[in-house]
Scaffold this active site. Structure first.
Site, short mmCIF file in Angstrom:
data_model
loop_
_atom_site.label_atom_id
_atom_site.label_comp_id
_atom_site.label_asym_id
_atom_site.label_seq_id
_atom_site.Cartn_x
_atom_site.Cartn_y
_atom_site.Cartn_z
N GLY A 105 0.82 -1.21 0.00
CA GLY A 105 0.00 0.00 0.00
C GLY A 105 0.85 1.25 0.00
O GLY A 105 2.08 1.20 0.17
N GLN A 106 0.22 2.40 -0.17
CA GLN A 106 0.95 3.65 -0.29
C GLN A 106 1.80 3.95 0.95
O GLN A 106 3.00 4.22 0.85
CB GLN A 106 -0.02 4.81 -0.54
CG GLN A 106 -0.75 4.72 -1.88
CD GLN A 106 -1.52 5.98 -2.19
OE1 GLN A 106 -0.97 6.95 -2.70
NE2 GLN A 106 -2.81 5.97 -1.87
N LEU A 111 -5.93 -9.63 6.89
CA LEU A 111 -6.74 -8.87 7.82
C LEU A 111 -8.19 -9.34 7.88
O LEU A 111 -8.94 -8.94 8.78
CB LEU A 111 -6.69 -7.38 7.50
CG LEU A 111 -5.57 -6.60 8.23
CD1 LEU A 111 -4.21 -7.01 7.71
CD2 LEU A 111 -5.76 -5.10 8.10
N ALA A 137 -5.51 -1.73 5.23
CA ALA A 137 -6.93 -1.45 5.42
C ALA A 137 -7.72 -1.82 4.18
O ALA A 137 -7.16 -2.01 3.10
CB ALA A 137 -7.15 0.04 5.74
N ASP A 180 -10.53 10.75 7.90
CA ASP A 180 -11.52 11.81 8.13
C ASP A 180 -12.94 11.31 7.88
O ASP A 180 -13.91 11.95 8.28
CB ASP A 180 -11.23 12.99 7.21
CG ASP A 180 -11.38 12.63 5.74
OD1 ASP A 180 -12.37 13.04 5.12
OD2 ASP A 180 -10.49 11.94 5.19
N TYR A 222 -17.56 2.56 4.72
CA TYR A 222 -16.12 2.66 4.97
C TYR A 222 -15.85 3.41 6.27
O TYR A 222 -15.08 2.96 7.12
CB TYR A 222 -15.44 3.36 3.79
CG TYR A 222 -14.00 3.73 4.04
CD1 TYR A 222 -13.01 2.76 4.14
CD2 TYR A 222 -13.62 5.07 4.18
CE1 TYR A 222 -11.68 3.10 4.38
CE2 TYR A 222 -12.31 5.42 4.41
CZ TYR A 222 -11.34 4.44 4.52
OH TYR A 222 -10.02 4.79 4.75
N LYS A 263 -14.07 2.00 9.76
CA LYS A 263 -12.87 2.60 10.35
C LYS A 263 -13.14 3.07 11.78
O LYS A 263 -12.25 2.95 12.65
CB LYS A 263 -12.38 3.76 9.49
CG LYS A 263 -11.87 3.35 8.11
CD LYS A 263 -10.61 2.49 8.18
CE LYS A 263 -9.39 3.31 8.56
NZ LYS A 263 -8.14 2.48 8.52
N TRP A 268 -7.02 12.17 1.97
CA TRP A 268 -6.62 12.45 0.59
C TRP A 268 -5.17 12.02 0.31
O TRP A 268 -4.34 12.81 -0.13
CB TRP A 268 -6.81 13.93 0.27
CG TRP A 268 -8.22 14.42 0.34
CD1 TRP A 268 -9.27 13.84 1.00
CD2 TRP A 268 -8.75 15.61 -0.27
NE1 TRP A 268 -10.41 14.59 0.83
CE2 TRP A 268 -10.12 15.68 0.06
CE3 TRP A 268 -8.18 16.61 -1.04
CZ2 TRP A 268 -10.94 16.71 -0.37
CZ3 TRP A 268 -9.00 17.66 -1.46
CH2 TRP A 268 -10.36 17.70 -1.15
#
Length: 283
Positions: free
Chosen positions: A10-11, A32, A55, A97, A120, A124, A145
């Site tokens: 992932g990023q 997960l 995630a 957020d 989503y 979270k 973002w």
């Protein structure tokens, strides 16, 4: 400091692997969707801290797969936190957020009451609640973002579209702080060290500055790469998606600066670094 990271490709996980010597667990190592396996992975490792950078992030698909998203984003982090508490080690967890409803125009405070408007966000929030209830040392980092030179994100989508089009319509009534994955990784590592050193648990916000609309974010992307693309503002109602997005993703990051001496980064500089990396020839 020995660090165990959930996530590999992932990023943020990619940036964590670049910035530190970590033990990174991919899906093949700890899925997960199996919270017990995640807890077992922590129990089996001799580490000082755990960072959860994995995630379920398919916001629209989560509307159809809320049960799965809830396991990955809710039950799995809860199991991680419980396993960390049992070993007496801290957990750093990345949240979003999207736990807020996106109303108003004031930046969200860490103590504001969450009210997610989609599956989503609900998943979270379940993870956040489970981590706090586990009784161990933790830091929850809400961000927004996310972009980088890898994975799927808004920057790469705009570059792809900008190469073939001279005009685009982009949503302008959703406002937030674009945040580089490299900066998020650096914050996670700093928080991890300070938690190991005894910093108290807490929930924090971290996002790039200044706050901006998606349309103005797109304009800056095109300006930095020299693409002449005419961006026309549209309301989110003109671009319907299965999941509702928050209109207001502004986040107050003051407590992060107060407790960890970490300031909001200028996302325009982060963008320039990402764009430079994307220009580099692949080996």
């Amino acid at each position: 400091m020995k660090i165990l990271v959930f996530g590999k490709t992932g990023q943020v996980a990619t940036e964590l692997r670049r910035q530190a010597d970590v033990i990174a667990l991919g899906r093949e190592d700890a899925d997960l969707s199996d919270p017990a396996a995640c807890a077992a992975a922590i129990a089996a490792q001799d580490v000082d801290v755990v960072i959860n950078a994995a995630a379920y992030t398919a916001v629209d698909k989560a509307e159809e797969e809320e049960a799965l998203a809830s396991v990955i984003n809710g039950a799995a982090p809860t199991a991680m936190a419980q396993a960390c508490a049992a070993k007496g080690i801290p957990l750093v967890h990345i949240s979003t957020d999207y736990v807020f409803d996106g109303s108003g125009d004031a930046p969200w405070q860490t103590e504001d009451a969450p009210a997610p408007i989609g599956a989503y966000g609900r998943s979270k929030l379940a993870g956040e609640d489970g981590i706090r209830a586990a009784g161990g040392s933790y830091a929850i980092l809400r961000t927004s973002w996310v972009f980088s030179a890898h994975g799927n994100n808004f920057v790469k989508t705009m570059l792809r579209l900008g190469e073939s089009r001279d005009a685009l319509t982009v949503v302008a009534d959703q406002i937030g702080g674009p945040t580089g994955a490299a900066e998020i990784a650096a914050v996670c590592l700093s928080m991890a060290k300070q938690l190991v050193d005894g910093r108290p648990s807490g929930t924090y916000h971290f996002a790039g500055a200044p706050d901006v609309s998606w349309a103005d974010f797109a304009r800056e992307i095109f300006a930095q790469v020299g693409l002449k693309v005419d961006v026309t503002d549209i309301p989110a109602s003109d671009y319907p998606t299965p999941a509702k997005r928050p209109y207001n993703s502004r986040m107050d990051c003051a407590t992060l600066e107060q407790d960890f001496a970490i300031k909001r980064p200028d996302w325009r500089r982060s963008l320039a670094q990402v764009l430079a990396e994307l220009k580099e020839p692949t080996v």
